[in-house]
Design an enzyme around this catalytic site. Sequence first.
Site, mmCIF file in Angstrom:
data_model
loop_
_atom_site.group_PDB
_atom_site.id
_atom_site.type_symbol
_atom_site.label_atom_id
_atom_site.label_comp_id
_atom_site.label_asym_id
_atom_site.label_seq_id
_atom_site.Cartn_x
_atom_site.Cartn_y
_atom_site.Cartn_z
ATOM 1 N N GLY A 56 -10.944 -10.214 12.906
ATOM 2 C CA GLY A 56 -11.837 -10.488 11.779
ATOM 3 C C GLY A 56 -13.268 -10.310 12.221
ATOM 4 C CB CYS A 83 -9.495 -9.000 17.822
ATOM 5 S SG CYS A 83 -11.218 -8.550 17.926
ATOM 6 C CE1 TYR A 84 -13.438 -15.698 14.127
ATOM 7 C CE2 TYR A 84 -11.234 -16.048 13.228
ATOM 8 C CZ TYR A 84 -12.540 -16.474 13.411
ATOM 9 O OH TYR A 84 -12.945 -17.675 12.884
ATOM 10 C CG HIS A 170 -7.720 -4.151 17.243
ATOM 11 N ND1 HIS A 170 -7.533 -5.010 16.193
ATOM 12 C CD2 HIS A 170 -8.976 -4.370 17.706
ATOM 13 C CE1 HIS A 170 -8.639 -5.714 16.001
ATOM 14 N NE2 HIS A 170 -9.533 -5.348 16.913
ATOM 15 C CD GLU A 172 -4.197 -4.064 15.019
ATOM 16 O OE1 GLU A 172 -3.715 -4.414 16.113
ATOM 17 O OE2 GLU A 172 -5.285 -4.477 14.590
ATOM 18 C CB SER A 224 4.506 6.720 -15.074
ATOM 19 O OG SER A 224 4.723 6.625 -13.671
ATOM 20 N N GLY A 225 7.215 8.483 -14.226
ATOM 21 C CA GLY A 225 7.568 9.647 -13.406
ATOM 22 C C GLY A 225 6.897 9.572 -12.047
ATOM 23 N N GLY A 226 6.036 8.583 -11.852
ATOM 24 C CA GLY A 226 5.401 8.359 -10.551
ATOM 25 C C GLY A 226 6.388 7.682 -9.602
ATOM 26 C CB VAL A 227 6.287 7.189 -5.917
ATOM 27 C CG1 VAL A 227 7.277 6.755 -4.857
ATOM 28 C CG2 VAL A 227 5.804 8.595 -5.653
ATOM 29 C CG ASP A 228 4.412 2.798 -6.784
ATOM 30 O OD1 ASP A 228 4.925 3.319 -5.775
ATOM 31 O OD2 ASP A 228 3.201 2.507 -6.866
ATOM 32 C CB SER A 229 7.278 3.471 -12.734
ATOM 33 O OG SER A 229 7.260 4.855 -12.963
ATOM 34 C CB SER A 230 10.623 6.981 -10.010
ATOM 35 O OG SER A 230 9.871 7.758 -10.884
ATOM 36 C CE LYS A 368 2.799 5.370 -3.579
ATOM 37 N NZ LYS A 368 2.566 4.991 -4.962
#
Length: 512
Positions: A56, A83-84, A170, A172, A224-230, A368
Site C-alpha cells: 500500500g 511490502c506495507y 512483490h 505477484e 448480449s452475446g458478450g463473454v460475461d452474459s454468455s 475475467k
Amino acid sequence: MKNNEIILILDFGGQYNQLIARRVRECNVYSEVVPFDISLEKIKEKNPKGIIFTGGPASVYADDAPKCDEGIFSLGIPVLGICYGMQLMTQTLGGSVARPDKREYGTTDVQIDNTSLLFKGFDTKNGFLMSHTDYVETLPSGFKNIGYTSSCPNAAIENVEKNLYGIQFHPEVNNSVNGTLVIKNFLYNICGCSGDWTMSSFVEESVKNLKEKIGDKKVLCALSGGVDSSVAAVLVSKAAGKNLTCIFLDHGLLRKNEGDEVEAIFKKQFDINLIRVNCQERFLSKLAGVTDPERKRKIIGEEFIRVFEEEAKKIGTVDFLVQGTIYPDVIESGLGKSSVIKSHHNVGGLPDYVDFKEIVEPLRSLFKDEVRKTGLELGIPENLVYRQPFPGPGLAIRVIGDITEDKLNILKEADSIFREEIANAGLHKSINQYFAVLTNLKSVGVMGDERTYDYTVALRAVETTDFMTGVWSKIPYSILEKVSSRIVNEVKHVNRVVYDITSKPPATIEWE
Ligand code: XMP
C-alpha cells in the site's frame, strides 16, 4: 464454492492487490480480497487457511495509516505480509520501520535463506521487484531475517512458531521471476492448502448451488452475446434447463453475422430457450439523424431497456434475473475507493424495470480470465470466449455522425475484412481491440478511369491491459496493405482506408 479452503487478502491499497488474488487462484486455491479493517468475527466466519496483507502507498507512521485488527496475529492463522503489509506486521508486533532518503525500485537481487519454508526450491540469490521507501529496521521478537538486498537489510522475515512471514518485495508481478513459487510455498508449505480449486470444480459446485437455489423456478437472462452474459447464461442453464429464458436483442448494431452466431450457439449447441428480438428498425428509426455520440448512447440505452421490458412482460413474473457481474466489479477496497471500474454505459442496466424477485450472479467471484476458462469448461466456442470487448452501443459509435442502414452495412463489411485478416495473420490474441470505423468523410478517388467520391474507412487497433490507457498496435505494413486493398476492392462506397496511429491518451479507443 468450496469455501473450506480460502485465502483472505487484506487490501491496504496497493496497486497489485487483484494480481495477488489471481496468483493465489492460479495455484488452485480460492482467494478473496477484503478490506484491511475486516473484523475478527468476519475472518473467523470465513475460516481462512491463510491471510495475505497487500502492499500500500502509506507509511505505517502516518496518522491515517490503514491498520488491521491486531488480534489477527493471535488467531494461529498463517499470515504473509507483502511490502506495507510486512511493515505493518513489524510495527504492530514491536519492531521498527525506518525511512531512508532513497526509494528502492526495480528488479533487485535478494539474498535469501532457502532453508525457510517460504523459499523452498529457490537459489540463494533471486531477482524480485522491490518498490518501497520505508523498510523494516528492527525485527519484532521471535522473528528472524531470511532475506536482504544491498540497500534493504530486512527484505524477508519469519516467525516460524507463529506462522508469520513478511517480504519487502512483490512476488505477484511478472518482474519477480519465480514470484509465484513464493506464493505457492506459502499456500502449500505454510498454510497446508491442498489446492483443489479449479474451474471444473467451480462449475460443478456452482451448478449444484444454483440447482438448490433455483429449484424449478423461472429465470430470465438478458443476453448480449458478450463473454460475461454468455458464460453466466450457460452456467445457469446447466442448473435451470428450460426454466431459463434468455432474451437477446438484435438491435442491428452488432458486427457482421454476430446475431446469427449467438443464436446458433445458444439455441442449437446448448438448447437454451432463447428469444431473439429483431428490433433493428426500431433502433434505426430512433437514431435517425442523431449525430451526437452521447445522445446515441442514451437513446440506445433507453431503447434497450424498453424493448427488454416489453419482452419480459410477455414472460410474466420470474423468480430470478441473471446478471453477468464479475469480481473486479464488486471488490471493496476498504480505502474508500473501489477498484478500477469503467462507469461506462453498459447497455443492460436493467433490473428496475423487470418483475423479478432476486438477482443471480453466478460469476460474482471470478476474474475475467477465470470467466473465460469457465466458458471453455462449459464448451462455449473459443471465438466467443476470447471475443474482444465490444461496446454496448455497438456499431452506432463506429459510424461517425448520423447512422443509416447503408452506412452500417458498409462498416460491417469493412470491419469483417479487417478482423479476418488480423486472425489470418495470427494477431488476434496480441491485439486487444481492433475494428473499423466509418468516418463521415468522403473524398475523391479514381477507380478504373472513373472519378469516385466515396467514404473513408479508418482502422483502429490497440494494445492495452486495462483499456484505460493503450498504445496503437504496430501491425506490419504488409497486413495493413492487404486489408486496405481488400476493403477498397470488396466494399462498395469505400475508396480510401486510413490507419489510426494515436495512443490513448490523448485519443480514446473508440472514435465516439
Ligand atoms: P474508450 O473509447 O473510452 O473505450 O477509450 C474504452 C473501452 O470501453 C469500450 N466502450 C464502451 N463500452 N459502452 C460499452 O459497453 C460504451 O458506450 C462504450 N464506449 C467505449 C471501448 O470499446 C473500449 O473497450
